[in-house]
Design an enzyme around this catalytic site. Structure first.
Site, PDB file in Angstrom:
ATOM      1  N   GLY A  87     -14.284 -18.651  -6.658  1.00 13.86           N
ATOM      2  CA  GLY A  87     -13.781 -17.278  -6.492  1.00 13.86           C
ATOM      3  C   GLY A  87     -13.728 -16.464  -7.778  1.00 13.86           C
ATOM      4  N   GLU A  88     -13.996 -17.094  -8.927  1.00 13.52           N
ATOM      5  CA  GLU A  88     -13.940 -16.341 -10.189  1.00 13.52           C
ATOM      6  C   GLU A  88     -15.149 -15.419 -10.308  1.00 13.52           C
ATOM      7  OE1 GLU A  88     -13.421 -19.043 -13.454  1.00 13.52           O
ATOM      8  OE2 GLU A  88     -11.389 -19.576 -12.811  1.00 13.52           O
ATOM      9  N   ARG A 135       0.069   3.246  -5.246  1.00 10.10           N
ATOM     10  CA  ARG A 135       1.201   3.574  -4.373  1.00 10.10           C
ATOM     11  C   ARG A 135       2.493   2.921  -4.851  1.00 10.10           C
ATOM     12  NH1 ARG A 135      -1.616   2.546   1.380  1.00 10.10           N
ATOM     13  NH2 ARG A 135      -2.868   1.185   0.074  1.00 10.10           N
ATOM     14  N   LYS A 142       7.479  12.011   7.428  1.00 14.19           N
ATOM     15  CA  LYS A 142       7.287  10.564   7.654  1.00 14.19           C
ATOM     16  C   LYS A 142       8.440   9.804   7.001  1.00 14.19           C
ATOM     17  CE  LYS A 142       3.777   7.936   5.726  1.00 14.19           C
ATOM     18  NZ  LYS A 142       2.346   7.583   5.563  1.00 14.19           N
TER      19      LYS A 142
HETATM   20  C1  R5P Z   1       0.917   7.045   2.069  1.00 14.12           C
HETATM   21  O1  R5P Z   1       1.859   7.820   2.149  1.00 14.12           O
HETATM   22  C2  R5P Z   1      -0.505   7.492   2.089  1.00 14.12           C
HETATM   23  O2  R5P Z   1      -0.636   8.830   1.753  1.00 14.12           O
HETATM   24  C3  R5P Z   1      -1.160   7.247   3.434  1.00 14.12           C
HETATM   25  O3  R5P Z   1      -0.585   8.087   4.401  1.00 14.12           O
HETATM   26  C4  R5P Z   1      -0.991   5.820   3.838  1.00 14.12           C
HETATM   27  O4  R5P Z   1      -1.359   4.961   2.801  1.00 14.12           O
HETATM   28  C5  R5P Z   1      -1.818   5.524   5.067  1.00 14.12           C
HETATM   29  O5  R5P Z   1      -1.578   4.211   5.452  1.00 14.12           O
HETATM   30  P1  R5P Z   1      -1.812   3.735   6.929  1.00 14.12           P
HETATM   31  O6  R5P Z   1      -3.217   4.132   7.302  1.00 14.12           O
HETATM   32  O7  R5P Z   1      -1.634   2.250   6.869  1.00 14.12           O
HETATM   33  O8  R5P Z   1      -0.806   4.394   7.772  1.00 14.12           O
END
Ligand code: R5P
Length: 294
Positions: free
Chosen positions: A35-36, A93, A189
């Site tokens: 895997g390297e 992220r 969200k």
């Molecule tokens: C997170 O807030 C990003 O902007 C995307 O909305 C997120 O990474 C999307 O992830 P998923 O498709 O798993 O919902």
């Protein structure tokens, strides 16, 4: 300047080389049975400024390792300046400590790239621009949203509603809106930091009878887009499309999104796949040209 054709982004790197006229440096690479990773630059870089084009989509860790190896190889072979062009920057992220005991992953990546010999970074629609502060060298973020919106103008979707699936993506919807010349808005969200589960709510969108394009930086599992599409259908949107810069499309994401009533998923070649209908090569070529003349 020379363009190093990173294994994760060979086609994109070729296009950038074509647009800039810069010489290409091919890369020989392989994965050992355990895997390297192995890489070898097949060309000279002595006294050259080089741009390594290497996205860090799945398998992220392997692609990041290859990037570090290419940067170190360039420096060992006396390259003057190494710019890493990483359209999809993995780990961006995790740009802060959300729960006690966590790591700021993108900061660790920044340290790793610096140690390997990277002098500058160019990325595209990083999840949050503030993550660039974790880099101790110049780091630039480009936006591919206008290019994605332009695709929809060509598809006769001028005046479509640009929707951000969460507040953080509202800047994306606004950039799209300035090309589409329609309305823009966002959903809210909420995310459970322990389970990772998300839920979305509408705070009064008026999309009845409209064509709506959901714009996001990343589509990973597709959950965000599926949730947004469900709300849009309830609100009476007539046609729903989605566009993202980085289409990771993990598992059956594509199927789930299409089953949720989305007519088409459009991505860029930041993450090469069959949904990469828009190329970010012109955007990167322009940035590299500016770097050279700057
Ligand atoms: C997170 O807030 C990003 O902007 C995307 O909305 C997120 O990474 C999307 O992830 P998923 O498709 O798993 O919902």
């Amino acid at each position: 300047m020379k363009i190093i054709l990173g294994p994760a982004s060979t086609a994109l790197a070729e296009r950038i080389a074509e647009l800039t006229g810069y010489e290409k440096v091919p890369v020989i690479y392989k994965t050992f049975p355990d895997g390297e990773n192995y890489i070898r630059l097949e060309g000279t870089v002595k006294d050259d400024n080089v741009a390594i084009v290497q996205t860090s989509s799945v398998p992220q860790d392997s692609h990041l390792m290859q990037l570090a190896f290419m940067a170190a190889a360039a420096k060992n072979n006396k390259a003057r300046k190494v710019t890493a062009v990483v359209p999809y920057l993995a780990y961006a992220r995790q740009d802060k400590v959300f729960l006690p005991g966590e790591n700021v992953s993108i900061e660790t990546i920044a340290h790793m790239l610096k140690a390997a010999g990277v002098d500058a970074l160019i990325t595209v629609n990083i999840h949050a621009e503030s993550a660039l502060n974790k880099f101790s060298f110049p780091a630039k973020n480009l936006s591919a949203i206008a290019l994605l919106a332009e695709y929809f103008v060509q598809k006769d979707c001028r005046k479509a509603f640009a929707l951000a699936p969460d507040k953080g993506a509202m800047y994306i919807a606004q950039q799209a809106q300035s090309v589409l010349q329609g309305e823009a808005g966002n959903l809210e969200k909420q995310r459970d930091r322990y389970t990772g589960q998300t839920s979305q709510t509408d705070k009064g969108l008026n999309v009845k009878g409209q064509t709506v394009i959901i714009f996001d930086d990343i589509i990973s599992t597709g959950g965000t887009i599926v949730g947004a599409a469900k709300i849009l259908r309830q609100l009476g949107a007539t046609r729903i499309y989605t566009a993202c810069v980085h289409g990771l499309l993990i598992g059956d994401a594509e199927k789930r999104i299409l089953n949720a009533g989305v007519k088409e998923i459009v991505g860029t070649d930041s993450v090469p796949s069959h949904i990469s209908k828009v190329s970010i090569a012109p955007l990167i070529a322009k940035a590299l040209k500016a770097l050279k003349s700057g």
